[in-house]
Write a protein that holds these residues in place. Structure first.
Motif, mmCIF file in Angstrom:
data_model
loop_
_atom_site.group_PDB
_atom_site.id
_atom_site.type_symbol
_atom_site.label_atom_id
_atom_site.label_comp_id
_atom_site.label_asym_id
_atom_site.label_seq_id
_atom_site.Cartn_x
_atom_site.Cartn_y
_atom_site.Cartn_z
ATOM 1 N N TRP A 73 -0.417 13.320 1.074
ATOM 2 C CA TRP A 73 0.884 12.437 1.547
ATOM 3 C C TRP A 73 1.266 11.635 0.545
ATOM 4 C CZ3 TRP A 73 3.253 12.756 6.303
ATOM 5 C CH2 TRP A 73 2.589 13.730 7.278
ATOM 6 N N ARG A 74 0.778 11.649 -0.655
ATOM 7 C CA ARG A 74 1.258 10.967 -1.696
ATOM 8 C C ARG A 74 2.469 11.469 -2.293
ATOM 9 N NH1 ARG A 74 -2.640 6.907 -3.850
ATOM 10 N NH2 ARG A 74 -1.979 7.441 -6.228
ATOM 11 N N GLU A 75 3.492 10.826 -2.729
ATOM 12 C CA GLU A 75 4.717 11.578 -3.138
ATOM 13 C C GLU A 75 5.215 10.563 -4.403
ATOM 14 O OE1 GLU A 75 7.431 12.716 0.665
ATOM 15 O OE2 GLU A 75 7.533 10.502 0.177
ATOM 16 N N ILE A 76 5.087 9.411 -4.590
ATOM 17 C CA ILE A 76 5.640 8.917 -5.816
ATOM 18 C C ILE A 76 4.616 7.846 -6.614
ATOM 19 C CG2 ILE A 76 8.049 8.885 -4.999
ATOM 20 C CD1 ILE A 76 7.426 5.772 -4.453
ATOM 21 N N SER A 77 3.218 7.754 -6.305
ATOM 22 C CA SER A 77 2.339 7.112 -6.997
ATOM 23 C C SER A 77 2.023 7.763 -7.995
ATOM 24 C CB SER A 77 1.341 6.631 -5.813
ATOM 25 O OG SER A 77 0.743 7.644 -5.225
ATOM 26 N N ARG A 78 1.537 6.765 -9.027
ATOM 27 C CA ARG A 78 0.915 7.264 -10.269
ATOM 28 C C ARG A 78 -0.546 6.852 -10.058
ATOM 29 N NH1 ARG A 78 5.971 5.190 -13.776
ATOM 30 N NH2 ARG A 78 7.534 6.774 -12.935
ATOM 31 N N ALA A 79 -1.267 7.065 -11.352
ATOM 32 C CA ALA A 79 -2.516 6.776 -11.236
ATOM 33 C C ALA A 79 -2.853 5.377 -11.331
ATOM 34 C CB ALA A 79 -3.310 7.361 -12.684
ATOM 35 N N GLY A 80 -3.571 4.856 -10.396
ATOM 36 C CA GLY A 80 -4.088 3.458 -10.231
ATOM 37 C C GLY A 80 -3.115 2.732 -9.244
ATOM 38 N N GLU A 81 -2.099 3.232 -8.622
ATOM 39 C CA GLU A 81 -1.513 2.977 -7.639
ATOM 40 C C GLU A 81 -1.729 3.376 -6.335
ATOM 41 O OE1 GLU A 81 2.825 2.559 -10.197
ATOM 42 O OE2 GLU A 81 2.441 4.389 -8.759
#
Length: 159
Positions: free
Chosen positions: A71-79
């Motif tokens: 479900w993650r779409e825009i997050s980056r590592a650590g977010e």
């Protein structure tokens, strides 16, 4: 009001709350996105579904998308990232949305995330005001279009 992970008994009501909250933003009863909004069980299997309940009634819901969730779409590592924050129209103005946002922030802070991000339809002005009050700012470089005629705008805040 109590915030907790959704139970199997919450899944139907949580789906109904999500559909009711998004009703003004779909193209009608035949909009295929309604099936995705209604499918709280899938969100709970593939991410984490949380609910705000009062007197046994689901007032609101949010999908927390931990690392590895589809479900993650825009997050980056650590977010951290969350999706589909929804408050039943009859429960608006009672602090349900703010409580769910605080839950998300606390959860990702506890997990050691450095920031939290999310995306929203451009038309969801009430939600944008809620996010701004919680310290979120626009991240236009992460705006995207997941489907024709759907433009999502991104927000984030540091933890």
């Amino acid at each position: 009001m109590r915030l907790r992970r959704a139970t199997p008994d919450d899944l139907g009501p949580a789906g109904a709350v999500t559909v009711a909250a998004y009703a003004a933003f779909v193209t009608g009863e035949d909009d295929p996105y309604l099936d995705r909004l209604r499918d709280a069980a899938r969100r709970d299997r593939e991410a984490e579904l949380w609910v705000a309940v009062d007197d046994g009634n689901v007032l609101g819901t949010v999908t927390i998308c931990p690392p590895g969730s589809s479900w993650r779409e825009i997050s980056r590592a650590g977010e951290g990232e969350f999706r589909m924050l929804a408050v039943h129209p009859a429960a608006r103005g009672r602090g349900v949305g703010a409580a769910l946002v605080d839950l998300v922030l606390d959860r990702f802070r506890y997990d050691g995330a450095t920031a939290v991000v999310m995306s929203s339809l451009r038309e969801m002005a009430d939600a944008h005001r809620l996010y701004a009050r919680a310290g979120f700012t626009r991240l236009p470089e992460r705006d995207f279009s997941p489907a024709p005629d759907v433009q999502l705008i991104a927000f984030g805040r540091d933890l």
